[in-house]
Design a protein around this motif. Structure first.
Motif, PDB file in Angstrom:
ATOM      1  N   VAL A 237       0.839  -1.200   0.000  1.00  0.00           N
ATOM      2  CA  VAL A 237       0.000   0.000   0.000  1.00  0.00           C
ATOM      3  C   VAL A 237       0.876   1.253   0.000  1.00  0.00           C
ATOM      4  CG1 VAL A 237      -1.526   1.390   1.446  1.00  0.00           C
ATOM      5  CG2 VAL A 237      -2.053  -1.009   1.036  1.00  0.00           C
ATOM      6  N   GLN A 238       1.899   1.253   0.848  1.00  0.00           N
ATOM      7  CA  GLN A 238       2.785   2.412   0.929  1.00  0.00           C
ATOM      8  C   GLN A 238       3.468   2.669  -0.412  1.00  0.00           C
ATOM      9  OE1 GLN A 238       6.056   2.049   3.750  1.00  0.00           O
ATOM     10  NE2 GLN A 238       5.758   4.163   4.419  1.00  0.00           N
ATOM     11  N   ARG A 239       3.940   1.612  -1.053  1.00  0.00           N
ATOM     12  CA  ARG A 239       4.593   1.779  -2.346  1.00  0.00           C
ATOM     13  C   ARG A 239       3.599   2.259  -3.397  1.00  0.00           C
ATOM     14  NH1 ARG A 239       9.234   0.455  -4.982  1.00  0.00           N
ATOM     15  NH2 ARG A 239       9.018   0.219  -7.254  1.00  0.00           N
ATOM     16  N   GLU A 240       2.406   1.679  -3.409  1.00  0.00           N
ATOM     17  CA  GLU A 240       1.415   2.042  -4.414  1.00  0.00           C
ATOM     18  C   GLU A 240       0.979   3.496  -4.269  1.00  0.00           C
ATOM     19  OE1 GLU A 240      -0.589   0.655  -7.867  1.00  0.00           O
ATOM     20  OE2 GLU A 240       1.024  -0.184  -6.606  1.00  0.00           O
ATOM     21  N   MET A 241       1.002   4.014  -3.054  1.00  0.00           N
ATOM     22  CA  MET A 241       0.672   5.421  -2.851  1.00  0.00           C
ATOM     23  C   MET A 241       1.648   6.333  -3.589  1.00  0.00           C
ATOM     24  SD  MET A 241      -2.060   6.058  -0.923  1.00  0.00           S
ATOM     25  CE  MET A 241      -1.795   7.597  -0.028  1.00  0.00           C
ATOM     26  N   LEU A 242       2.891   5.896  -3.710  1.00  0.00           N
ATOM     27  CA  LEU A 242       3.885   6.679  -4.451  1.00  0.00           C
ATOM     28  C   LEU A 242       3.876   6.341  -5.939  1.00  0.00           C
ATOM     29  CD1 LEU A 242       6.872   6.693  -1.933  1.00  0.00           C
ATOM     30  CD2 LEU A 242       5.156   8.472  -2.333  1.00  0.00           C
ATOM     31  N   VAL A 243       3.600   5.088  -6.285  1.00  0.00           N
ATOM     32  CA  VAL A 243       3.485   4.705  -7.697  1.00  0.00           C
ATOM     33  C   VAL A 243       2.360   5.498  -8.359  1.00  0.00           C
ATOM     34  CG1 VAL A 243       2.824   2.826  -9.258  1.00  0.00           C
ATOM     35  CG2 VAL A 243       4.463   2.400  -7.412  1.00  0.00           C
ATOM     36  N   ARG A 244       1.258   5.682  -7.631  1.00  0.00           N
ATOM     37  CA  ARG A 244       0.096   6.394  -8.180  1.00  0.00           C
ATOM     38  C   ARG A 244       0.117   7.880  -7.806  1.00  0.00           C
ATOM     39  NH1 ARG A 244      -5.224   2.529  -7.272  1.00  0.00           N
ATOM     40  NH2 ARG A 244      -4.139   0.515  -7.100  1.00  0.00           N
ATOM     41  N   ARG A 245       1.263   8.409  -7.554  1.00  0.00           N
ATOM     42  CA  ARG A 245       1.380   9.806  -7.122  1.00  0.00           C
ATOM     43  C   ARG A 245       0.643  10.763  -8.058  1.00  0.00           C
ATOM     44  NH1 ARG A 245       6.194  12.541  -4.454  1.00  0.00           N
ATOM     45  NH2 ARG A 245       7.191  10.496  -4.649  1.00  0.00           N
ATOM     46  N   ALA A 246       0.773  10.569  -9.357  1.00  0.00           N
ATOM     47  CA  ALA A 246       0.155  11.494 -10.314  1.00  0.00           C
ATOM     48  C   ALA A 246      -1.360  11.538 -10.162  1.00  0.00           C
ATOM     49  CB  ALA A 246       0.523  11.092 -11.741  1.00  0.00           C
TER      50      ALA A 246
END
Length: 452
Positions: A237-246
């Protein structure tokens, strides 16, 4: 970093097992109970004694559970090494029951805490609560208030020593120091620098970052806390929050506008503020949650942007904004962390390739420029050595699943103890200890306080 969103102030008060002191209504004040009426002579007697203490001012007196509750200020030197250089007023309260009862000296480590600690309840004690220097109204006026070099462990310990010494002329029983989180740390610092001020210490979930360069204990904590399935899900979840930053940053920016959040004086931009909040997520999940919350963690690859963002906002995504980080907010804590207390500089290996600001996760990032400082571990390393070797009648209570409990104080062999509450977070309490540890801890505290 500390979860500012949950609020460091809450961690310092509620997390220590306090019950909020309800304010007394004007009607109740006009019609005191028989118990309160019986306590009235105590009000006048103690008030007179308080007013005789040089530098002490009685701001107001109310009733709490039939006993007088005094709001006070006390004149303190801005610099205890140069007391002639000026003073400031420090806020405190006294809940007085009887002069021969034990007294619990309590600090949350931040603003003036309004709760009754579990130790006070256990001992049926008086309670003195103290606001930490440079927080809220206990900050020097004018230029002295902007001199953050006087915001130190030793200066605050000296403040509290003067208060305890002054009030011991009224409260004649044993004195027990307590506090949670930063309040627990502050209590340990008082004991180190003024070991004769208190008769014993009970500190809850008190971090001890004696070597700020070595955060391996924190890294091990996040590799072992809970189950592997929960850890992996949280990291995803933490990583995906940054992957989907845009996609998610516009949602964050819309929330900021709605809430009136700005970032120019501290983190600088919404992008930096967003990344900082994401970096805090897993820490905050364990700080305030439990393993029972693990089933709520979504499948990061399958949930929608809205689902991912909304779940995160309710589970550790904590926004750091200018409005709560300056001189009137939690900024003074971060100043202390940046210069003396230390911080967890986590590696975040699972976030490789998706971070924009590799050096952002440190306290100076959330401070206005005028409050930033350089770190020295001298003060905390000194306290660590002293507690291990010379501390007496000190008890530390930690939570097994609390990140802040990863780096702990090690008590000496001089009638000192450490307990870990299984499965607990930053709200670890003696009442949650298993037997026989709970009974042992209670018996020790009562023995220290001279109470049967």
């Amino acid at each position: 970093m500390r979860n500012k969103g949950i609020s460091a102030l809450v961690c310092a008060g509620l997390m220590s097992g306090t019950a909020v002191l309800a304010g007394i209504s004007p009607a109740a004040a006009a019609a005191p109970t028989a118990q309160a009426a019986a306590a009235a002579p105590v009000v006048e007697d103690v008030r007179a004694q308080l007013e005789k203490i040089p530098g002490m001012t009685v701001v107001s007196v109310t009733q709490k559970e039939g006993y007088p509750f005094y709001n006070l200020t006390f004149a303190q030197p801005v610099d205890h090494k140069r007391p002639w250089k000026g003073t400031f007023t420090q806020r405190l309260t006294l809940w007085h029951k009887a002069a021969d009862k034990p007294t619990v000296r309590y600090t949350g480590g931040y603003t003036l805490a309004s709760g009754t600690t579990q130790i006070t309840r256990l001992l049926d004690a008086n309670q003195v609560s103290i606001e930490h220097r440079y927080f809220a109204e206990s900050r020097p006026k004018g230029a002295a208030g902007d001199d953050w070099s006087k915001m130190t462990v030793w200066q605050e310990a000296s403040d509290e020593n003067r208060i305890v010494k002054a009030l011991r002329t009224i409260e004649k029983g044993k004195w027990i120091g307590t506090g949670a989180s930063k309040g627990g740390m502050t209590t340990a610092y008082l004991e180190r620098h003024y070991p004769d001020a208190l008769d014993a210490v009970v500190a809850f979930v008190a971090p001890n970052d004696a070597n700020n360069r070595d955060d391996s204990t924190y890294e091990r904590f996040f590799k072992t806390v809970g189950t592997k399935e929960c850890r992996d899900a949280l990291n995803a979840v933490q990583r995906e929050m940054l992957v989907r930053r845009a996609a998610l940053l516009p949602k964050f920016e819309a929330d900021a506008v709605k809430n009136g959040d700005t970032f120019e004086e501290t983190l600088g931009t919404t992008d930096r503020a967003y990344e900082f909040a994401v970096l805090d997520q897993v820490w905050n999940f364990w700080q305030s949650g439990t393993a029972a919350d693990c089933p709520t963690v979504p499948d990061a690859k399958k949930v929608s942007d809205d689902e991912l963002y909304e779940w995160s906002k309710g589970h550790g995504f904590s926004v750091y904004q200018d409005e709560t980080l300056g001189t009137n907010g939690t900024g003074p804590y971060y100043r202390q962390a940046a210069t003396q207390l230390g911080w967890a500089d986590l590696k975040f290996k699972h976030l490789k390739g998706v971070r924009h600001y590799p050096d952002i996760y440190q306290p100076n990032s959330v401070l206005p420029a005028a409050m930033r400082g350089s770190y020295s571990n001298k003060a905390i390393a000194d306290v660590d050595r002293w507690v291990k070797t010379r501390g007496q009648r000190m008890m530390f209570v930690y939570g097994q699943n609390d990140p802040w409990s990863a780096e702990q104080f090690t008590p000496s062999r001089h009638d000192s103890y450490s307990y870990v509450v299984p499965g607990s977070n930053h709200g670890a309490q003696i009442a949650k200890l298993p037997e026989p540890e709970q009974s042992q801890a209670v018996a020790t505290i009562k023995r220290w306080a001279g109470v049967k």
